[in-house]
Design a protein around this motif. Structure first.
Motif, mmCIF file in Angstrom:
data_model
loop_
_atom_site.group_PDB
_atom_site.id
_atom_site.type_symbol
_atom_site.label_atom_id
_atom_site.label_comp_id
_atom_site.label_asym_id
_atom_site.label_seq_id
_atom_site.Cartn_x
_atom_site.Cartn_y
_atom_site.Cartn_z
ATOM 1 N N THR A 132 0.789 -1.250 0.005
ATOM 2 C CA THR A 132 -0.105 0.053 -0.048
ATOM 3 C C THR A 132 0.943 1.140 0.116
ATOM 4 N N LYS A 133 0.219 2.263 -0.592
ATOM 5 C CA LYS A 133 0.963 3.664 -0.539
ATOM 6 C C LYS A 133 1.422 4.154 0.936
ATOM 7 N N ALA A 134 0.510 4.034 1.666
ATOM 8 C CA ALA A 134 0.760 4.367 3.248
ATOM 9 C C ALA A 134 1.846 3.608 3.696
ATOM 10 N N ALA A 135 1.937 2.074 3.646
ATOM 11 C CA ALA A 135 3.025 1.359 4.186
ATOM 12 C C ALA A 135 4.238 1.814 3.571
ATOM 13 N N SER A 136 4.424 1.975 2.126
ATOM 14 C CA SER A 136 5.574 2.198 1.482
ATOM 15 C C SER A 136 5.958 3.496 1.906
ATOM 16 N N ASP A 137 5.182 4.533 2.026
ATOM 17 C CA ASP A 137 5.592 5.680 2.291
ATOM 18 C C ASP A 137 6.041 5.912 3.744
#
Length: 371
Positions: free
Chosen positions: A233-238
């Motif tokens: 997910t974008k949140a996890a990657s960020d």
């Protein structure tokens, strides 16, 4: 001293799931590989875990045969994870990690030989004294590239090659090449650095390399390859990139406390300068992006990846104030990148007849510092 950073996207062999025409084609495979690897590491397998493992194995093509998948192989060295029967089909035989020894392995294939040769041409033409290499498959590959391929296309070999195996089992590690009279001095790995919750910080590593110069001065180079945006997910990657940037900031601050003044943080940070993920490095330190220097050769394209747009600025050379003051020039070398649909956005090597021949999707970046 010319310092360069280059994401070569592997020199000779690359995980097949990473070696497709687009990232999206291999994304699902990598997600399933990561999920199955996580499940396999559990001390006990619940009924739900076993059901999910079988679903993933079907999707990966290894339900009926360990090496039946296009992209992965199931290695069962001791004991058995699965039991296969013509009558009853495939079932999960192991009840937990202690019941068997093995792993899920990504299959590799040879990189296009034209691409490898063009990678060598990029390195020959940039002619760095110190080259941070991102996404290479191991130290032996660096040695083969330096000792055999570079001289074959008129380049000069590097006297020093160092790579410490990192945390990514896909064979995309970070390393360093250096030429005499420079010497490779002290080294420190951060593969074992942990977050407060116990997770691994660096997707690959953040090795500290000290370069000893003839003048007696030491230049520290921290080579990085942060978490990609490719899967998860974008949140996890960020969040993962933020943790990595914060960890590098702490390493940099420690080096300064220990007396280091000439430090370069380089590599593929996988996000743009305005991102919150990179704020610990770009906004909370005195490091400066080499592209902000008056002597930077601006070709009108701010990015370093693919078409060079602002959203494609992923690769960095961040210099401490002492190095930034000593910078005399720097720029981006794009000739090994297939720019645009037809490869016509800039001049490319004549050997690049189609996109598969590109040295990498990343341009090499470089700067000269007076030491």
């Amino acid at each position: 001293m010319r310092i360069a950073s280059y994401n070569v996207e592997n020199l000779f062999t690359r995980a097949r799931a990473l070696n497709l025409d687009t990232w999206e084609e291999g994304r699902r495979t990598l997600e399933l590989h990561a999920e199955m690897t996580s499940l396999l590491g559990k001390s006990s397998y619940s009924s739900a875990d076993k059901s999910r493992l079988l679903q993933i194995m079907r999707a990966l093509g290894i339900e009926k045969k360990d090496d039946g998948g296009r992209f992965v192989t199931l290695r069962q060295n001791r004991g058995h994870l699965v039991k296969r029967s013509r009558m009853f089909g495939t079932s999960i035989a192991a009840n937990g990690r202690e019941d068997w020894i093995g792993w899920l392995e990504l299959k590799s294939e040879v990189v296009d030989e034209h691409a490898t040769r063009n990678t060598a041409q990029v390195v020959r033409d940039v002619a760095p004294d110190v080259l941070a290499v991102v996404e290479t498959e191991g130290r032996n590959a660096l040695l083969q590239f330096s000792d055999r391929l570079l001289p074959a296309i008129g380049g000069e070999r590097f006297e020093h090659a160092m790579l410490i195996d990192g945390n990514d089992e896909r064979g995309i590690d970070v390393g360093l090449l250096a030429r005499a009279p420079l010497e490779l001095g002290w080294m420190r790995s951060h593969v074992d650095d942990r977050t407060e919750s116990g997770g691994i910080v660096f997707s690959r590593d953040c090795p500290e390399f000290s370069i000893w110069t003839p003048s007696g001065a030491s230049v520290w180079v921290l080579v990085n390859h942060f978490k990609s945006k490719g899967y998860g997910t974008k949140a996890a990657s960020d969040q993962k990139r933020w943790l990595q940037a914060e960890a590098v900031r702490q390493i940099y601050d420690r080096l300064k406390r220990e007396g280091a003044t000439m430090v370069a943080v380089v590599g593929d940070l996988n996000d743009t300068p305005d991102s919150e993920s990179l704020a610990p490095l770009l906004k909370e330190t005195d490091l400066k992006d080499f592209s902000e220097h008056p002597a930077y050769i601006d070709d009108g394209r701010p990015g370093t990846f693919r078409n060079g747009t602002a959203a494609d600025k992923l690769d960095y050379i961040l210099l401490s104030p002492a190095l930034f003051e000593r910078m005399s020039q720097g720029g981006v070398w794009r000739r090994g990148v297939w720019g645009g649909k037809n490869g016509t956005l800039w001049e490319i090597y004549p050997e690049m007849k189609r996109s598969e021949h590109a040295a990498s999707d990343h341009a090499a970046i470089w700067c000269d510092v007076e030491i």
